[in-house]
Scaffold this motif. Structure first.
Motif, short mmCIF file in Angstrom:
data_model
loop_
_atom_site.label_atom_id
_atom_site.label_comp_id
_atom_site.label_asym_id
_atom_site.label_seq_id
_atom_site.Cartn_x
_atom_site.Cartn_y
_atom_site.Cartn_z
N PHE A 95 0.84 -1.21 0.00
CA PHE A 95 0.00 0.00 0.00
C PHE A 95 0.87 1.25 0.00
O PHE A 95 0.66 2.18 -0.79
N GLU A 96 1.86 1.30 0.89
CA GLU A 96 2.72 2.48 1.00
C GLU A 96 3.56 2.69 -0.25
O GLU A 96 3.80 3.83 -0.67
N LEU A 139 -4.66 -8.02 -7.32
CA LEU A 139 -4.00 -8.42 -6.08
C LEU A 139 -4.54 -7.61 -4.90
O LEU A 139 -3.79 -7.03 -4.13
N PRO A 140 -5.86 -7.59 -4.70
CA PRO A 140 -6.41 -6.73 -3.64
C PRO A 140 -6.04 -7.17 -2.23
O PRO A 140 -6.14 -6.38 -1.29
N GLU A 141 -5.57 -8.42 -2.09
CA GLU A 141 -5.35 -8.97 -0.76
C GLU A 141 -3.95 -8.70 -0.21
O GLU A 141 -3.66 -9.07 0.93
N ILE A 142 -3.06 -8.05 -0.97
CA ILE A 142 -1.65 -7.97 -0.54
C ILE A 142 -1.26 -6.59 -0.03
O ILE A 142 -0.08 -6.32 0.16
N ALA A 143 -2.22 -5.71 0.22
CA ALA A 143 -1.89 -4.32 0.58
C ALA A 143 -0.95 -4.21 1.76
O ALA A 143 -0.09 -3.33 1.81
N GLY A 144 -1.08 -5.11 2.74
CA GLY A 144 -0.29 -5.01 3.96
C GLY A 144 1.02 -5.78 3.93
O GLY A 144 1.78 -5.74 4.92
N ARG A 145 1.33 -6.43 2.83
CA ARG A 145 2.57 -7.21 2.75
C ARG A 145 3.75 -6.32 2.36
O ARG A 145 3.57 -5.22 1.83
N GLN A 192 6.36 -7.29 -9.68
CA GLN A 192 6.27 -6.56 -10.94
C GLN A 192 4.90 -5.92 -11.10
O GLN A 192 4.78 -4.79 -11.59
N ARG A 193 3.85 -6.59 -10.68
CA ARG A 193 2.51 -6.00 -10.74
C ARG A 193 2.40 -4.78 -9.81
O ARG A 193 1.78 -3.78 -10.16
N VAL A 194 3.02 -4.87 -8.65
CA VAL A 194 3.00 -3.74 -7.72
C VAL A 194 3.77 -2.56 -8.31
O VAL A 194 3.34 -1.40 -8.21
N ALA A 195 4.91 -2.84 -8.95
CA ALA A 195 5.66 -1.77 -9.61
C ALA A 195 4.82 -1.09 -10.69
O ALA A 195 4.86 0.13 -10.85
N LEU A 196 4.02 -1.87 -11.39
CA LEU A 196 3.15 -1.31 -12.41
C LEU A 196 2.06 -0.45 -11.78
O LEU A 196 1.77 0.67 -12.24
N ARG A 232 -8.48 5.37 -1.80
CA ARG A 232 -9.38 4.93 -2.86
C ARG A 232 -8.61 4.56 -4.11
O ARG A 232 -8.86 3.52 -4.75
N ARG A 233 -7.61 5.40 -4.44
CA ARG A 233 -6.85 5.15 -5.66
C ARG A 233 -5.98 3.90 -5.53
O ARG A 233 -5.88 3.11 -6.47
N VAL A 234 -5.35 3.72 -4.37
CA VAL A 234 -4.51 2.53 -4.17
C VAL A 234 -5.35 1.27 -4.23
O VAL A 234 -4.97 0.27 -4.89
N ARG A 235 -6.50 1.27 -3.59
CA ARG A 235 -7.36 0.07 -3.62
C ARG A 235 -7.83 -0.22 -5.04
O ARG A 235 -7.91 -1.38 -5.46
N GLY A 236 -8.13 0.82 -5.80
CA GLY A 236 -8.54 0.63 -7.19
C GLY A 236 -7.43 0.01 -8.03
O GLY A 236 -7.68 -0.85 -8.88
N LEU A 237 -6.20 0.44 -7.77
CA LEU A 237 -5.06 -0.11 -8.52
C LEU A 237 -4.78 -1.55 -8.12
O LEU A 237 -4.42 -2.38 -8.97
N LEU A 238 -4.93 -1.87 -6.84
CA LEU A 238 -4.76 -3.26 -6.42
C LEU A 238 -5.81 -4.15 -7.07
O LEU A 238 -5.51 -5.30 -7.44
N ASP A 239 -7.02 -3.64 -7.25
CA ASP A 239 -8.04 -4.39 -7.98
C ASP A 239 -7.63 -4.54 -9.44
O ASP A 239 -7.81 -5.62 -10.04
N LEU A 240 -7.08 -3.48 -10.03
CA LEU A 240 -6.70 -3.50 -11.44
C LEU A 240 -5.62 -4.55 -11.71
O LEU A 240 -5.66 -5.24 -12.73
#
Length: 244
Positions: free
Chosen positions: A92-93, A126-132, A143-147, A115-123
């Motif tokens: 998330f950070e 990988l919505p479940e990894i915000a806290g990792r 690589q998906r997180v970098a994108l 809101r924007r970060v959650r939307g990108l995690l959905d895109l």
């Protein structure tokens, strides 16, 4: 964003990295810069980004000369092979970093950032990894997180340098499909560098094949496969390894 490369040249300590190169990249399209190591493709990408200054020629963004425009004003999102994620920050950070680093006057509220970060995690699916943390992720997840981080600041173009080069063949195939879906969903002008013929020809709308600082051919994947414009292009495409 329309990107026009007008007779761009680059030398390093007397060595030519790019002979005068001209190239047009249509707004909303995906362009691959394809070629072997040392062909000049990464140098050209870095000049588009503003990370390198050309020795000659111009970069036009939507028709405006942006050759000396600072990198932060070009509104480009970057994805590199090394991912460049902050190890001490959660997913998330990491995604929120570019938004929180903005000057206070243009910084979104915490609610909007969330809101924007959650939307990108959905895109990136990988919505479940915000806290990792990055160390807890696979290479494909990083690589998906970098994108997602590159997309967070709402760039006008997306620039990727060998984005899948460090991943195994199966993960590369999955991420190619994901990148194409994200490109189609966002409509961003996307330019990516690769030495992988199959990657370029399966993913891009148009391909610029480069060799020794020059563009040998620009065309659709169909053009490049079946109507090579030079002996180099024909031999380079024929040398592509069979997909695993």
């Amino acid at each position: 964003m329309q990107i026009d490369i007008d007779a761009i040249a680059k030398t390093f300590a007397g060595t030519t990295a790019l002979s005068p190169v001209s190239l047009s990249i249509a707004s909303g399209s995906m362009m691959a810069l394809l070629g072997p190591s040392g062909s000049g493709k990464t140098t050209l990408l870095r000049i588009i980004a503003g990370l390198e200054q050309p020795s000659g020629g111009r970069v036009l963004l939507d028709g405006r000369d942006a050759t000396v425009t600072p990198v932060q004003d070009r509104r480009a999102g970057f994805v590199f092979q090394s991912y460049a994620l902050f190890r001490h920050m959660t997913v998330f950070e990491n995604i929120a970093y570019g938004l929180r680093a903005r000057p206070r006057a243009t910084r979104p509220t915490d609610t909007e950032i969330g809101r924007r970060v959650r939307g990108l995690l959905d895109l990136i699916q990988l919505p479940e990894i915000a806290g990792r943390y990055p160390a807890q992720l696979s290479g494909g997840q990083r690589q998906r997180v970098a994108l997602a981080r590159a997309l967070a600041t709402q760039p006008r173009m997306l620039l990727l340098d060998e984005p899948f080069g460090a991943l195994d063949a199966r993960v590369r195939r999955d991420l190619r499909a994901g990148l194409r879906e994200i490109h189609d969903a966002t409509g961003l002008t996307t330019v990516f560098v690769t030495h992988d013929q199959d990657e370029a020809l399966s993913l891009a709308d148009r391909v610029a094949v480069m060799s020794m600082g020059r563009v040998e051919q620009v065309g659709t994947p169909e053009d490049i496969r079946h109507r090579p414009a030079s002996a180099f292009v024909r031999q380079f495409i024929e040398a592509a390894p069979t997909a695993a």
